[in-house]
Write a protein that holds these residues in place. Sequence first.
Motif, mmCIF file in Angstrom:
data_model
loop_
_atom_site.group_PDB
_atom_site.id
_atom_site.type_symbol
_atom_site.label_atom_id
_atom_site.label_comp_id
_atom_site.label_asym_id
_atom_site.label_seq_id
_atom_site.Cartn_x
_atom_site.Cartn_y
_atom_site.Cartn_z
ATOM 1 N N ARG A 164 -9.936 1.780 -10.613
ATOM 2 C CA ARG A 164 -8.504 1.817 -10.335
ATOM 3 C C ARG A 164 -7.759 1.009 -11.402
ATOM 4 O O ARG A 164 -8.375 0.464 -12.322
ATOM 5 C CB ARG A 164 -8.220 1.246 -8.939
ATOM 6 C CG ARG A 164 -8.940 1.932 -7.806
ATOM 7 C CD ARG A 164 -8.611 3.394 -7.709
ATOM 8 N NE ARG A 164 -7.236 3.547 -7.224
ATOM 9 C CZ ARG A 164 -6.678 4.700 -6.943
ATOM 10 N NH1 ARG A 164 -7.365 5.815 -7.089
ATOM 11 N NH2 ARG A 164 -5.450 4.762 -6.516
ATOM 12 N N ALA A 165 -6.476 0.905 -11.247
ATOM 13 C CA ALA A 165 -5.636 0.237 -12.238
ATOM 14 C C ALA A 165 -5.938 -1.259 -12.327
ATOM 15 O O ALA A 165 -6.382 -1.870 -11.356
ATOM 16 C CB ALA A 165 -4.171 0.445 -11.885
ATOM 17 N N LYS A 166 -5.682 -1.819 -13.484
ATOM 18 C CA LYS A 166 -5.812 -3.257 -13.755
ATOM 19 C C LYS A 166 -7.227 -3.776 -13.523
ATOM 20 O O LYS A 166 -7.432 -4.886 -13.061
ATOM 21 C CB LYS A 166 -4.820 -4.057 -12.902
ATOM 22 C CG LYS A 166 -3.373 -3.706 -13.193
ATOM 23 C CD LYS A 166 -2.437 -4.539 -12.355
ATOM 24 C CE LYS A 166 -1.010 -4.154 -12.659
ATOM 25 N NZ LYS A 166 -0.063 -4.903 -11.830
ATOM 26 N N GLY A 167 -8.216 -2.956 -13.813
ATOM 27 C CA GLY A 167 -9.602 -3.392 -13.731
ATOM 28 C C GLY A 167 -10.168 -3.484 -12.332
ATOM 29 O O GLY A 167 -11.252 -4.018 -12.144
ATOM 30 N N ALA A 168 -9.452 -2.970 -11.355
ATOM 31 C CA ALA A 168 -9.943 -3.023 -9.980
ATOM 32 C C ALA A 168 -10.866 -1.840 -9.707
ATOM 33 O O ALA A 168 -10.951 -0.896 -10.501
ATOM 34 C CB ALA A 168 -8.767 -3.005 -9.001
ATOM 35 N N ALA A 169 -11.548 -1.891 -8.591
ATOM 36 C CA ALA A 169 -12.432 -0.794 -8.183
ATOM 37 C C ALA A 169 -12.344 -0.638 -6.672
ATOM 38 O O ALA A 169 -12.318 -1.629 -5.942
ATOM 39 C CB ALA A 169 -13.865 -1.085 -8.601
ATOM 40 N N TYR A 170 -12.276 0.608 -6.201
ATOM 41 C CA TYR A 170 -12.268 0.897 -4.775
ATOM 42 C C TYR A 170 -13.629 1.420 -4.362
ATOM 43 O O TYR A 170 -14.269 2.167 -5.104
ATOM 44 C CB TYR A 170 -11.212 1.944 -4.429
ATOM 45 C CG TYR A 170 -9.788 1.436 -4.419
ATOM 46 C CD1 TYR A 170 -9.475 0.088 -4.647
ATOM 47 C CD2 TYR A 170 -8.745 2.293 -4.180
ATOM 48 C CE1 TYR A 170 -8.177 -0.364 -4.635
ATOM 49 C CE2 TYR A 170 -7.434 1.859 -4.164
ATOM 50 C CZ TYR A 170 -7.152 0.535 -4.394
ATOM 51 O OH TYR A 170 -5.866 0.083 -4.382
ATOM 52 N N LYS A 171 -14.038 1.042 -3.170
ATOM 53 C CA LYS A 171 -15.336 1.458 -2.653
ATOM 54 C C LYS A 171 -15.243 2.860 -2.059
ATOM 55 O O LYS A 171 -14.302 3.186 -1.335
ATOM 56 C CB LYS A 171 -15.797 0.482 -1.575
ATOM 57 C CG LYS A 171 -17.257 0.634 -1.198
ATOM 58 C CD LYS A 171 -17.689 -0.231 -0.032
ATOM 59 C CE LYS A 171 -17.268 -1.663 -0.105
ATOM 60 N NZ LYS A 171 -17.837 -2.457 0.996
#
Length: 111
Positions: free
Chosen positions: A88-95
């Motif tokens: 996801r945006a800004k280096g995030a990750a969704y499970k």
Amino acid sequence: MEAKATAKYIRISHRKMKFICDMVRGKDLDEALAILKFTPKKGARELEKVVKSAAANAENNFDLDRDKLYVSKVSADMGPTLKRWRPRAKGAAYKILKRTSHINVTVEERV
């Protein structure tokens, strides 16, 4: 006498399978197969295979009469969950959880 069949690690959520299991529980074998054949859900195809397998087990292993068989028990239990990640945006990750289920079917002969 009862005959059983099981399908494990089916790639569908057990919560979605429970609705389909409720439709065929307690029905005669031919009626249950007719219901599953015309149900437009992915789980119906998987459950149909397991019901046919249980009927074949009853005929071949226990010499039960196919015309007297009915679906006595059906359950969809939770299997292991595959865990994946979506960037996801800004280096995030969704499970992402890819759920599986185990389907158990028992057929018995009506007396």
